[in-house]
Design an enzyme around this catalytic site. Structure first.
Site, mmCIF file in Angstrom:
data_model
loop_
_atom_site.group_PDB
_atom_site.id
_atom_site.type_symbol
_atom_site.label_atom_id
_atom_site.label_comp_id
_atom_site.label_asym_id
_atom_site.label_seq_id
_atom_site.Cartn_x
_atom_site.Cartn_y
_atom_site.Cartn_z
ATOM 1 N N LYS A 9 0.907 -1.039 -0.101
ATOM 2 C CA LYS A 9 -0.184 0.033 0.045
ATOM 3 C C LYS A 9 0.595 1.413 -0.060
ATOM 4 C CE LYS A 9 -2.770 1.632 3.611
ATOM 5 N NZ LYS A 9 -3.944 1.862 4.262
ATOM 6 N N SER A 25 -3.123 2.792 -17.506
ATOM 7 C CA SER A 25 -2.296 2.402 -16.404
ATOM 8 C C SER A 25 -2.068 3.647 -15.303
ATOM 9 C CB SER A 25 -1.000 1.757 -16.831
ATOM 10 O OG SER A 25 -0.269 2.995 -17.327
ATOM 11 N N TYR A 58 -3.104 -1.089 -13.986
ATOM 12 C CA TYR A 58 -1.850 -1.914 -13.487
ATOM 13 C C TYR A 58 -0.671 -0.637 -13.165
ATOM 14 C CZ TYR A 58 -1.094 -1.152 -18.513
ATOM 15 O OH TYR A 58 -1.101 -0.683 -19.801
#
Length: 116
Positions: A9, A25, A58
């Site tokens: 995170k 992305s 991503y």
């Protein structure tokens, strides 16, 4: 049994750009990727603190120590420059392994996305 747990995170970073004319992305400063143990191409969840949007994309590597956090392609519609976001990746682990797993959680400086 397997369960999904938080693997990595990046907590509260500032969006530095939104590029709609890109294939898609999120571009993340390489230093932040390394510190959070997120690799290029890894699926990540994005949580926008400013507007409540939650979506997946991503990761791609940005210039190291640049502070870059840029949402690309359709994801650019879900943020604005200077929004604060949280970037999360997950892992699938065996239940017993998950009980002792420790995620990589980093807290960059919200003003410039640096690690100091």
């Amino acid at each position: 049994m397997q369960i999904q747990v938080v693997k990595s995170k990046i907590h509260r970073v500032k969006v530095t750009g939104a590029d709609l004319n890109y294939i898609g992305s999120i571009t993340i400063d390489e230093a932040l990727l390394e510190a959070s143990n997120i690799i290029e191409g890894e699926k990540v969840a994005i949580v926008n603190v400013n507007n409540g949007e939650r979506f997946e994309t991503y990761a791609i590597k940005g210039e190291k120590n640049s502070g870059t956090i840029t949402l690309n392609g359709p994801a650019a519609r879900k943020v604005q420059k200077d929004d604060i976001i949280i970037i999360i990746s997950y892992a699938t682990l065996e239940f017993e392994e998950a009980k002792t797993f420790k995620p990589w959680i980093i807290f960059p400086n919200e003003n410039d996305n640096s690690l100091t």
